[in-house]
Design a protein around this motif. Structure first.
Motif, PDB file in Angstrom:
ATOM      1  N   ASN A  79      21.901 -89.055   0.294  1.00 18.54           N
ATOM      2  CA  ASN A  79      21.005 -90.082   0.814  1.00 18.54           C
ATOM      3  C   ASN A  79      19.748 -89.426   1.369  1.00 18.54           C
ATOM      4  O   ASN A  79      19.717 -88.957   2.511  1.00 18.54           O
ATOM      5  CB  ASN A  79      21.718 -90.898   1.890  1.00 18.54           C
ATOM      6  CG  ASN A  79      20.909 -92.102   2.347  1.00 18.54           C
ATOM      7  OD1 ASN A  79      19.718 -92.217   2.044  1.00 18.54           O
ATOM      8  ND2 ASN A  79      21.559 -92.998   3.066  1.00 18.54           N
ATOM      9  N   LEU A  80      18.688 -89.379   0.553  1.00 15.95           N
ATOM     10  CA  LEU A  80      17.454 -88.696   0.954  1.00 15.95           C
ATOM     11  C   LEU A  80      16.700 -89.445   2.032  1.00 15.95           C
ATOM     12  O   LEU A  80      15.942 -88.851   2.796  1.00 15.95           O
ATOM     13  CB  LEU A  80      16.550 -88.510  -0.276  1.00 15.95           C
ATOM     14  CG  LEU A  80      17.132 -87.684  -1.433  1.00 15.95           C
ATOM     15  CD1 LEU A  80      16.146 -87.648  -2.592  1.00 15.95           C
ATOM     16  CD2 LEU A  80      17.481 -86.282  -0.977  1.00 15.95           C
ATOM     17  N   ILE A  81      16.891 -90.750   2.103  1.00 18.67           N
ATOM     18  CA  ILE A  81      16.133 -91.565   3.046  1.00 18.67           C
ATOM     19  C   ILE A  81      16.764 -91.565   4.425  1.00 18.67           C
ATOM     20  O   ILE A  81      16.084 -91.652   5.442  1.00 18.67           O
ATOM     21  CB  ILE A  81      16.011 -93.009   2.508  1.00 18.67           C
ATOM     22  CG1 ILE A  81      15.137 -93.002   1.243  1.00 18.67           C
ATOM     23  CG2 ILE A  81      15.415 -93.942   3.545  1.00 18.67           C
ATOM     24  CD1 ILE A  81      15.029 -94.347   0.571  1.00 18.67           C
ATOM     25  N   GLY A  82      18.066 -91.428   4.492  1.00 20.89           N
ATOM     26  CA  GLY A  82      18.758 -91.495   5.772  1.00 20.89           C
ATOM     27  C   GLY A  82      19.358 -92.873   5.972  1.00 20.89           C
ATOM     28  O   GLY A  82      19.083 -93.818   5.237  1.00 20.89           O
TER      29      GLY A  82
ATOM     30  N   PRO B 218      30.143 -95.924  -2.085  1.00 13.55           N
ATOM     31  CA  PRO B 218      30.085 -95.095  -0.887  1.00 13.55           C
ATOM     32  C   PRO B 218      28.712 -95.022  -0.241  1.00 13.55           C
ATOM     33  O   PRO B 218      28.584 -94.525   0.881  1.00 13.55           O
ATOM     34  CB  PRO B 218      30.531 -93.717  -1.394  1.00 13.55           C
ATOM     35  CG  PRO B 218      30.178 -93.718  -2.843  1.00 13.55           C
ATOM     36  CD  PRO B 218      30.401 -95.137  -3.303  1.00 13.55           C
ATOM     37  N   ASN B 219      27.672 -95.507  -0.932  1.00 11.61           N
ATOM     38  CA  ASN B 219      26.338 -95.521  -0.337  1.00 11.61           C
ATOM     39  C   ASN B 219      26.151 -96.670   0.647  1.00 11.61           C
ATOM     40  O   ASN B 219      25.081 -96.815   1.238  1.00 11.61           O
ATOM     41  CB  ASN B 219      25.277 -95.604  -1.430  1.00 11.61           C
ATOM     42  CG  ASN B 219      25.235 -94.342  -2.272  1.00 11.61           C
ATOM     43  OD1 ASN B 219      25.393 -93.236  -1.751  1.00 11.61           O
ATOM     44  ND2 ASN B 219      25.052 -94.483  -3.576  1.00 11.61           N
TER      45      ASN B 219
ATOM     46  N   VAL C 193      24.754-101.927   6.483  1.00 13.12           N
ATOM     47  CA  VAL C 193      24.485-100.568   6.966  1.00 13.12           C
ATOM     48  C   VAL C 193      24.698 -99.613   5.807  1.00 13.12           C
ATOM     49  O   VAL C 193      25.752 -99.628   5.162  1.00 13.12           O
ATOM     50  CB  VAL C 193      25.410-100.190   8.142  1.00 13.12           C
ATOM     51  CG1 VAL C 193      25.114 -98.756   8.599  1.00 13.12           C
ATOM     52  CG2 VAL C 193      25.236-101.164   9.298  1.00 13.12           C
ATOM     53  N   SER C 194      23.698 -98.799   5.520  1.00 10.21           N
ATOM     54  CA  SER C 194      23.828 -97.832   4.431  1.00 10.21           C
ATOM     55  C   SER C 194      24.744 -96.689   4.856  1.00 10.21           C
ATOM     56  O   SER C 194      24.930 -96.409   6.046  1.00 10.21           O
ATOM     57  CB  SER C 194      22.450 -97.297   4.021  1.00 10.21           C
ATOM     58  OG  SER C 194      21.838 -96.607   5.102  1.00 10.21           O
ATOM     59  N   GLY C 195      25.312 -96.010   3.863  1.00  9.39           N
ATOM     60  CA  GLY C 195      26.281 -94.968   4.140  1.00  9.39           C
ATOM     61  C   GLY C 195      25.647 -93.638   4.523  1.00  9.39           C
ATOM     62  O   GLY C 195      24.473 -93.377   4.256  1.00  9.39           O
ATOM     63  N   LYS C 196      26.464 -92.811   5.141  1.00  8.87           N
ATOM     64  CA  LYS C 196      26.027 -91.461   5.520  1.00  8.87           C
ATOM     65  C   LYS C 196      26.454 -90.486   4.424  1.00  8.87           C
ATOM     66  O   LYS C 196      27.321 -89.641   4.629  1.00  8.87           O
ATOM     67  CB  LYS C 196      26.653 -91.057   6.849  1.00  8.87           C
ATOM     68  CG  LYS C 196      26.223 -91.896   8.041  1.00  8.87           C
ATOM     69  CD  LYS C 196      26.905 -91.405   9.310  1.00  8.87           C
ATOM     70  CE  LYS C 196      26.482 -92.218  10.519  1.00  8.87           C
ATOM     71  NZ  LYS C 196      27.164 -91.760  11.766  1.00  8.87           N
TER      72      LYS C 196
END
Length: 291
Positions: free
Chosen positions: A183-186, A155-156, A176-179
């Motif tokens: 997720n500390l980085i965004g 899911p990340n 594309v990374s997940g929302k």
């Protein structure tokens, strides 16, 4: 440079690598195979988007004079990306075999261990070591062949799309990374070249940030840059594998480095957890951001 790489295979690198004897034996062969192609850089006309960067942007090698025969049919941009992927793998393996600077970062009850090292520019890279209940071939299929399905079990990741394939060993991907809540980085996106290499029973997956003229930076995303990074899959027996992952990423933006250095090893441990779940299930279920 080459003698330093051979140290990896002779078992005189830093202590954590001494335990990976299979990696030491196999690495010398794969390094030789991959380095043999570096001469092709001197034969490539770089894509126009690289020509302004000067000669230092294109790696040349004077140590090897033989071009890998499997690459002689590649031309232009395809050859460029193939060589870029192999160079990323070489640099990543060089980082792994370097003796100095590795420090324990985190360890969990299932045996996963993360080490960190500061590289030039005061940025940390992270090395995850884990033992997984899967063969190297099974992991290769999940992590490379079926890379576009990764969002279904992790899911990340919001999604990965293969934009260009160069044979069966190299590809250019957009990720594309997940929302996710943790997720500390965004959210970030990545444009990367990925390369795979098999040596006997060992499998190597390398990668790095790249550019694709037809796929510029996307509006609404902050583009992070990977690499050089790699995964080494070392069989322990027919159903178990040592998984070694060098995470090397510049997340960009104006985030405090302490926050980044906290988030990246956590992301590695979460990836390992989701991968184990994928292996246990035997299928790639569609997960929600909370899964």
């Amino acid at each position: 440079m080459l003698p330093a790489l051979v140290k990896l295979c002779c078992g005189i690198s830093y202590p954590h690598l001494r335990s990976t004897t299979g990696l030491q034996r196999a690495a010398i062969t794969v390094i030789g195979q991959e380095l043999s192609v570096l001469q092709c850089w001197s034969q490539i006309q770089p894509p126009e988007w690289r020509s302004h960067e000067g000669p230092e942007a294109v790696l040349t090698s004077t140590e090897h004079n033989v071009v890998n025969p499997s690459h002689t049919s590649l031309k232009g941009e395809d050859l460029f990306y193939r060589c870029q992927g192999q160079e990323a793998m070489r640099k990543a393996l060089e980082l792994l075999e370097s003796e100095e600077g590795w420090r324990p970062e985190a360890a969990v009850e299932n045996g996963d261990v993360i080490y960190s090292k500061v590289i030039p520019g005061s940025r940390k890279v992270f090395r995850l070591e884990a033992e997984l209940e899967a063969s190297a071939e099974e992991l290769y299929d999940i992590l490379f062949v079926k890379v576009e399905e990764m969002h279904r079990w992790n899911p990340n990741i919001q999604g990965i799309k293969v934009l260009k394939r160069i044979g069966t060993e190299t590809m250019v991907t957009h990720e594309v990374s997940g929302k996710t809540a943790g997720n500390l980085i965004g959210q970030r996106d990545f444009l990367s070249v990925r390369h795979s290499s098999k040596c006997k029973s060992h499998i190597y997956l390398g990668g790095a940030a790249t550019q694709l003229e037809s796929f510029p930076v996307q509006e609404g995303f902050l583009r992070a840059e990977e690499g050089p990074t790699c995964i080494v899959l070392e069989p322990l027996d027919q159903s178990r594998c040592r998984f070694v992952w060098l995470l090397n990423v510049d997340v960009k933006g104006w985030l405090p480095m302490t926050l980044v250095n906290q988030a990246l090893p956590q992301a590695q441990l979460e990836f390992s957890r989701h991968l184990r779940r994928r292996l246990t299930s035997g299928v790639a279920p569609v997960l929600t951001a909370s899964g």
